[in-house]
Design a protein around this motif. Structure first.
Motif, mmCIF file in Angstrom:
data_model
loop_
_atom_site.group_PDB
_atom_site.id
_atom_site.type_symbol
_atom_site.label_atom_id
_atom_site.label_comp_id
_atom_site.label_asym_id
_atom_site.label_seq_id
_atom_site.Cartn_x
_atom_site.Cartn_y
_atom_site.Cartn_z
ATOM 1 N N ASP A 51 34.079 24.307 33.483
ATOM 2 C CA ASP A 51 34.017 23.883 32.082
ATOM 3 C C ASP A 51 32.960 22.786 31.886
ATOM 4 O O ASP A 51 32.324 22.717 30.831
ATOM 5 N N ASP B 253 27.650 24.821 19.796
ATOM 6 C CA ASP B 253 28.937 25.114 20.419
ATOM 7 C C ASP B 253 29.454 23.948 21.258
ATOM 8 O O ASP B 253 30.514 24.043 21.875
ATOM 9 N N PRO C 114 30.812 20.921 20.531
ATOM 10 C CA PRO C 114 32.139 20.345 20.243
ATOM 11 C C PRO C 114 33.289 21.172 20.819
ATOM 12 O O PRO C 114 34.252 20.616 21.358
ATOM 13 N N ARG C 115 33.177 22.499 20.723
ATOM 14 C CA ARG C 115 34.244 23.348 21.285
ATOM 15 C C ARG C 115 34.282 23.232 22.815
ATOM 16 O O ARG C 115 35.359 23.136 23.419
ATOM 17 N N LEU C 116 33.116 23.225 23.445
ATOM 18 C CA LEU C 116 33.067 23.137 24.899
ATOM 19 C C LEU C 116 33.577 21.784 25.396
ATOM 20 O O LEU C 116 34.259 21.704 26.428
ATOM 21 N N ALA D 69 35.806 19.891 23.819
ATOM 22 C CA ALA D 69 37.257 19.916 23.640
ATOM 23 C C ALA D 69 37.921 20.723 24.759
ATOM 24 O O ALA D 69 38.984 20.348 25.278
ATOM 25 N N GLN D 70 37.289 21.823 25.149
ATOM 26 C CA GLN D 70 37.810 22.634 26.255
ATOM 27 C C GLN D 70 37.783 21.843 27.558
ATOM 28 O O GLN D 70 38.718 21.926 28.370
#
Length: 476
Positions: free
Chosen positions: A315, A358, A360-362, A364-365
């Motif tokens: 991640d 992308d 912010p999503r990564l 958060a992940q």
């Protein structure tokens, strides 16, 4: 080298990736006491791999081997391990060159509806060569490949996660198999205890019928009153009822044993347990620290922690750019009509993918995976603490069971001698029925308590072997 206009965006993506990295994984706390509360046993650690052989019991060994091969839990666990192996292979293929062979073809029928005569200066007129009718076939074949250049170690991180996940599945299977062996032994000793109690109940019936015959003969001679016979009849009826209960419990235990061994459809008559109970075996000679390697559930928790750490690294690397090579080759052909032609072409391309919108999503992940890693650390610590607690408690209780059995054995022998003496005195008319029945009840209670204690001791030994990580080879 990348074209100069692309260098700046890639450099910016690398800089942003460096700003969003995961923190270090907290090392788990696996501190354990130096020794268990109970005194160390004499069973060596190597003997724990197949602890049931220490009972020297052919029936026990056969039932455990059958259960390990045929029970539904064992077969389901093996299927889950096969699934984990397939998932591991699939997880690593994503980093190999990717591409598909694409082939297509097309046939076209042309029909001349009219012809046109064309005249060229200085030449005789003729038919237009493009106006011919017939079948025209065209085909294309292409093989385009995409291959990511692993500049940041994504493949190694994916391999670590996949290997750890597979290892956890393997330890889960070993834990299942160890549990099966323990459950079969526990059920068999319980069944043997019921069988022994059933034989005791039948022996009690035989004794009480003899007592009734003696009481009836004494009453016939006028040496005893009829109420004595009635009192014996009351106890006799209770013993008949107890025998029926024990017989039903033993029958149900046989059926449960057949289910455990994967032979649920077999008649219960095929399982004939011996009524004898073996002596309680010695406790394992084990130090608490050995549980980290011997307990398969602890090893599985450790593997899950490694898998979570590998996923965290993946991640983290998802925020870095991806560099790919895209070679390809194509073949096209046309046959029929005015021209026949075959063309071969190849291409070589390179690409860069940098996460921008992308991110912010990564991120958060990534943060969510950090929390999962901490959960895995806590889960490993819990597994270690549980392993020590279970083993320590079981060894303490096993030591108490062994002492209890020794005391009860001596008490049962004394109660038997007292009953034999009381029966002889009653037959001579020296003592009354009350003294005989009291002696008989004391002996029956002592036998029942001893049998229960021996069964409990055997089942506790099985629990101790399982708690200490027995039932599988930790070196395999």
């Amino acid at each position: 080298m990348l074209p100069r206009p692309l260098l700046m965006p890639v450099a910016a993506a690398l800089g942003l990736s460096a700003c969003a990295t995961a923190g270090p994984v907290r090392p788990p706390d696996t501190t354990l006491p130096a020794r268990f509360e109970a005194a160390a046993g004499t069973l060596e650690s190597a003997a724990l791999d197949r602890w049931w052989l220490g009972f020297d019991d052919a029936q026990l060994t056969a039932l455990i081997e059958q259960a390990l091969a045929r029970s539904t839990d064992a077969r389901e666990g093996a299927a889950r391990l096969a699934e984990a192996r397939a998932v591991r292979r699939g997880a690593l293929t994503g980093f190999d060159p990717q591409g598909d062979l694409v082939v297509n073809g097309q046939g076209q029928q042309q029909q001349i509806l009219d012809s046109v005569t064309i005249s060229f200066p200085g030449a005789e007129g003729g038919t237009n060569p493009f106006a011919q009718g017939g079948l025209i076939f065209s085909g294309n074949a292409g093989f385009d490949v995409s291959w990511e250049l692993d500049l940041f170690g994504r493949r190694a991180a994916a391999r670590r996660e996949a290997d750890a996940t597979l290892l956890a599945a393997r330890f889960d299977l070993e834990a299942t198999r160890a549990g099966i062996a323990a459950n079969v032994a526990d059920a068999l000793f319980e069944l043997r205890g019921l069988t022994a109690q059933l034989e005791d109940a039948r022996e009690t019936l035989r004794i009480q019928r003899q007592l009734r015959d003696i009481a009836a003969e004494r009453a016939r001679r006028g040496l005893a009153a009829d109420p004595e016979v009635a009192r014996i009849d009351t106890d006799l009826a209770q013993s008949v009822a107890e025998e029926a209960r024990l017989a039903a419990d033993a029958q149900a235990a046989r059926r449960a044993m057949l289910v455990l061994t994967g032979n649920a459809a077999a008649p219960t008559a095929t399982l004939d347990p011996a009524a004898t109970l073996p002596p309680v075996p010695p406790a394992p000679a084990l130090l608490p620290g050995a549980l980290l390697a011997r307990r398969p559930d602890v090893r599985a928790a450790e593997a899950r922690l490694a898998a979570a750490a590998g996923r965290l690294r993946l991640d983290e690397l998802a925020l870095f750019p991806r560099f790919t090579l895209q070679p390809g080759v194509g073949l096209s052909t046309t046959q029929g009509g005015a021209f026949d032609a075959t063309t071969l072409a190849w291409t070589l391309a390179a690409g860069v993918t940098a996460p921008i919108l992308d991110r912010p999503r990564l991120i958060a992940q990534l943060r969510a995976q950090e929390a999962r890693v901490e959960q895995a650390v806590i889960g490993y610590e819990r597994a270690v603490q549980t392993a020590f607690s279970e083993t320590d408690q079981t060894l303490v209780r096993l030591a108490a069971d062994r002492r209890r059995i020794a005391e009860l054995t001596a008490g049962e022998a004394a109660a038997r001698r007292s009953f034999d003496a009381a029966r002889e005195l009653y037959g001579r008319g020296v003592t009354g029925l009350t003294d005989l029945l009291d002696a008989e009840r004391a002996w029956r209670a002592a036998r029942l308590t001893l049998t229960s204690a021996r069964v409990q001791g055997l089942r506790r030994a099985v629990q101790a072997y399982k708690a200490a990580g027995g039932g599988w080879s930790s070196m395999s």
